[in-house]
Write a protein that holds these residues in place. Structure first.
Motif, PDB file in Angstrom:
ATOM      1  N   ALA A 343       0.818  -1.215   0.000  1.00  0.00           N
ATOM      2  CA  ALA A 343       0.000   0.000   0.000  1.00  0.00           C
ATOM      3  C   ALA A 343       0.850   1.263   0.000  1.00  0.00           C
ATOM      4  N   ARG A 344       1.941   1.238   0.753  1.00  0.00           N
ATOM      5  CA  ARG A 344       2.753   2.455   0.848  1.00  0.00           C
ATOM      6  C   ARG A 344       3.421   2.796  -0.481  1.00  0.00           C
ATOM      7  N   VAL A 345       3.776   1.757  -1.269  1.00  0.00           N
ATOM      8  CA  VAL A 345       4.357   2.016  -2.593  1.00  0.00           C
ATOM      9  C   VAL A 345       3.290   2.591  -3.518  1.00  0.00           C
ATOM     10  N   GLN A 346       2.070   2.058  -3.421  1.00  0.00           N
ATOM     11  CA  GLN A 346       0.977   2.570  -4.247  1.00  0.00           C
ATOM     12  C   GLN A 346       0.703   4.040  -3.941  1.00  0.00           C
ATOM     13  N   GLU A 347       0.704   4.381  -2.676  1.00  0.00           N
ATOM     14  CA  GLU A 347       0.457   5.774  -2.289  1.00  0.00           C
ATOM     15  C   GLU A 347       1.546   6.698  -2.824  1.00  0.00           C
ATOM     16  N   LYS A 378      -5.888   0.887 -10.781  1.00  0.00           N
ATOM     17  CA  LYS A 378      -5.601  -0.383 -10.101  1.00  0.00           C
ATOM     18  C   LYS A 378      -5.388  -0.167  -8.607  1.00  0.00           C
ATOM     19  N   ALA A 379      -4.774   0.964  -8.251  1.00  0.00           N
ATOM     20  CA  ALA A 379      -4.569   1.264  -6.828  1.00  0.00           C
ATOM     21  C   ALA A 379      -5.908   1.462  -6.122  1.00  0.00           C
ATOM     22  N   VAL A 380      -6.827   2.168  -6.777  1.00  0.00           N
ATOM     23  CA  VAL A 380      -8.168   2.360  -6.207  1.00  0.00           C
ATOM     24  C   VAL A 380      -8.871   1.015  -6.057  1.00  0.00           C
ATOM     25  N   GLU A 390      -6.367   5.712  -1.581  1.00  0.00           N
ATOM     26  CA  GLU A 390      -7.472   6.260  -2.376  1.00  0.00           C
ATOM     27  C   GLU A 390      -7.261   7.750  -2.673  1.00  0.00           C
ATOM     28  N   LYS A 391      -6.849   8.486  -1.664  1.00  0.00           N
ATOM     29  CA  LYS A 391      -6.638   9.921  -1.875  1.00  0.00           C
ATOM     30  C   LYS A 391      -5.538  10.172  -2.895  1.00  0.00           C
ATOM     31  N   ALA A 392      -4.428   9.449  -2.775  1.00  0.00           N
ATOM     32  CA  ALA A 392      -3.313   9.639  -3.703  1.00  0.00           C
ATOM     33  C   ALA A 392      -3.719   9.258  -5.119  1.00  0.00           C
ATOM     34  N   ALA A 393      -4.411   8.107  -5.269  1.00  0.00           N
ATOM     35  CA  ALA A 393      -4.778   7.625  -6.598  1.00  0.00           C
ATOM     36  C   ALA A 393      -5.804   8.539  -7.259  1.00  0.00           C
ATOM     37  N   ARG A 394      -6.815   8.965  -6.501  1.00  0.00           N
ATOM     38  CA  ARG A 394      -7.845   9.830  -7.082  1.00  0.00           C
ATOM     39  C   ARG A 394      -7.297  11.223  -7.393  1.00  0.00           C
ATOM     40  N   THR A 395      -6.353  11.694  -6.572  1.00  0.00           N
ATOM     41  CA  THR A 395      -5.723  12.983  -6.876  1.00  0.00           C
ATOM     42  C   THR A 395      -4.899  12.886  -8.152  1.00  0.00           C
ATOM     43  N   ALA A 396      -4.213  11.751  -8.332  1.00  0.00           N
ATOM     44  CA  ALA A 396      -3.448  11.538  -9.565  1.00  0.00           C
ATOM     45  C   ALA A 396      -4.372  11.507 -10.773  1.00  0.00           C
TER      46      ALA A 396
END
Length: 434
Positions: A343-347, A378-380, A390-396
Motif C-alpha cells: 500500500a505504501r508504494v501505491q500511495e 488499479k490502486a483504487v 485512495e486519496k493519492a490515486a484519485r488525486t493523480a
C-alpha cells in the motif's frame, strides 16, 4: 572498681530481655586473653552485598547491583578504569526492566554523562559511556529525556569530535543522537540547537569507506531533519547533501543505506526550492533512480525513491521538468506494477504520477500517460478501504484528467466499472470532474 566480665554479660542479657545467666555458668578460661575460643568471629557484611576483588585489576563490579555500581562511578572520579567497568556493567543490565527503573531512580544517566564530561582523556572511557547511553536511550523515553536534560548531547558530540579516528565510537555517537532526535519534538529541537549535525557529518567524512557509519550517519541526519526547518538549514549549510549523495554513490549495493539517504534528501528538499535545486544540481535525481533500479524487489526502496522524487519537484515547476526528463514517471510505474501488494508504494507512486501528469500529457507520451491512468485505477481497485491510497490515486487521476483533452481518463474509469463496482466508479468520476 570496674565491672567484671560477668557483670557486663549479666547486664547485656537483662537488656535484651533474656533470662539472667548464672555466674557459675561462665567459664573464666573462655573470656580472657589467655582463653582460646574454637569459634572464629563472623566477618561483618557490607550492606548485604559482596564486592568481588580481582587480584589483577582491582575491584570487580560485575556482581554488584545497579545502585552500588552508580555509587562507584560517582566516587571514582580519578579512576577511569573503574568507571569504565561500571559503564560496562550498566550496559549489560540495559535489557532488564528493573535495572532501567533503578537507573532512572538514581539519576544514572546524568551520572554517566557527568563522568564522561569530567574525564576528558581516554577514548575507551568515552566509548564505554556511549555504549551505555546508546543501549539505555534506545526506546526509553525517561532515559532519553534525562540525557537531554543533563547536557548529554554535548557530551556525545564532544567525545565524537575529540576522537574521530575511532569508528566504533563514531558509530555509537550516531546511534545515540539518532535515538534522541526521533524521540519527540523537544529532544529533536535540542539536537538542532547543539550543532550535532556537524559531529555526524565529520564522522561520515572521516570514515567514508565504512558502510556502517555512512548508514548510521544518514539515519541520524534523516531524524534531525524530519519536520525541523532549523536542522534542515543546518545540515544543508554544512554540506549534508553532498555527504549523503557521496555515501549513496559509494555503496549502491546496500538498500538500507539507500533508503536512509533518500530519507535525508526527502526531508531536506520538501517544499524548499533552494535545497531542491541543490540536490538536483548535484545529480541527486540520477542517484535515486539508480537506487530504485538496483533494488527493484526492495519495496521500502521503491517507496523511499518515489517519495524522494516527489519531494524534489513538489511546488516547483522547474524541478518537475528535471525530474520528468530523467525518466521518473517510468520508474514510478515500474514500482507500482512490481509492488501492487504494498500500500505504501501505491500511495507514494501515485503522488509522484500526480506531480508529473502535465509533462506526460504535454510531451504526448501516450503510452506512459495511459499506463499512469491504469496504475492509479488499479490502486483504487486494490485498496478500496485505504484512505491514504485512495486519496493519492484519485488525486493523480484528477490531475491526469485536467490535461486529458481526449477523455481517456473518463473512458478508463468506465471501462473498469465492473472491477471497481458502481460506488467506487462514481466516486472516482466525481473526483475527476472536480
Amino acid at each position: 572498681m570496674g565491672a567484671t566480665v560477668q557483670d557486663l554479660i549479666q547486664e547485656t542479657a537483662t537488656i535484651k530481655g533474656a533470662q539472667p545467666i548464672p555466674v557459675g555458668a561462665i567459664r573464666p578460661e573462655k573470656c580472657g586473653r589467655a582463653g582460646r575460643s574454637r569459634h572464629r568471629p563472623r566477618p561483618r557484611r557490607s550492606s548485604g552485598r559482596r564486592i568481588h576483588e580481582d587480584p589483577g585489576n582491582g575491584t570487580d563490579l560485575s556482581q554488584m547491583d545497579v545502585e552500588d555500581v552508580i555509587k562507584v562511578i560517582k566516587a571514582e572520579v580519578g579512576n577511569p578504569q573503574l568507571q569504565q567497568q561500571g559503564f560496562a556493567v550498566l550496559t549489560s543490565k540495559a535489557d532488564d526492566p528493573e535495572s532501567h527503573q533503578e537507573v532512572a531512580r538514581l539519576d544514572g544517566i546524568a551520572t554517566i554523562v557527568k563522568a564522561m564530561t569530567e574525564q576528558h582523556q581516554g577514548g575507551e572511557l568515552q566509548l564505554a559511556g556511549m555504549n551505555a547511553l546508546e543501549k539505555m536511550t534506545s526506546g526509553n523515553p525517561i532515559h532519553t529525556r534525562s540525557m537531554v536534560d543533563s547536557h548529554g548531547i554535548n557530551a556525545v558530540s564532544n567525545a565524537m569530535s575529540q576522537d574521530l579516528s575511532k569508528a566504533d565510537l563514531q558509530a555509537a555517537g550516531c546511534k545515540i543522537l539518532c535515538n534522541v532526535a526521533k524521540h519527540d519534538a523537544y529532544c529533536q529541537e535540542m539536537v538542532a540547537k547543539s550543532g550535532a549535525a556537524q559531529a555526524v557529518l565529520d564522522a561520515m567524512r572521516a570514515h567514508a569507506s565504512d558502510s556502517d557509519i555512512q548508514e548510521l550517519g544518514c539515519h541520524a541526519l534523516k531524524e534531525f531533519a524530519a519536520f525541523n526547518a532549523e536542522s534542515q538549514e543546518d545540515i544543508y549549510m554544512r554540506g549534508g547533501i553532498q555527504a549523503v549523495l557521496r555515501a549513496m554513490e559509494t555503496f549502491p549495493q546496500l538498500p538500507n543505506l539507500q533508503v536512509m539517504g533518500c530519507g535525508v534528501l526527502r526531508n531536506l528538499a520538501a517544499c524548499n526550492s533552494q535545497q531542491q535545486q541543490a540536490v538536483v544540481s548535484r545529480g541527486g535525481i540520477q542517484v535515486v533512480l539508480d537506487a530504485m533500479s538496483a533494488h527493484k524487489e526492495h519495496s521500502l526502496m521503491q517507496w523511499a525513491g518515489c517519495w524522494t522524487l516527489f519531494c524534489l519537484c513538489v511546488h516547483n515547476a522547474e524541478m518537475r521538468s528535471e525530474v520528468y526528463a530523467y525518466g521518473a514517471a517510468r520508474a514510478a510505474l515500474k514500482a507500482l506494477e512490481a509492488h501492487r501488494l504494498e500500500a505504501r508504494v501505491q500511495e507514494a507512486g501515485c503522488w509522484l504520477l500526480k506531480e508529473l501528469a502535465e509533462h506526460m500529457a504535454s510531451c504526448k507520451d501516450r503510452a506512459t500517460f495511459s499506463a499512469a491512468i491504469q496504475a492509479a485505477l488499479k490502486a483504487v481497485e486494490k485498496y478500496p478501504g485505504n484512505q491514504a491510497v485512495e486519496k493519492a490515486a484519485r488525486t493523480a487521476l484528477q490531475k491526469l484528467s485536467a490535461f486529458d483533452k481526449e477523455g481517456w481518463v473518463k473512458m478508463a474509469c468506465l471501462g473498469r466499472c465492473g472491477r471497481l463496482g458502481r460506488t467506487a466508479t462514481m466516486r472516482t468520476l466525481e473526483a475527476i470532474q472536480e
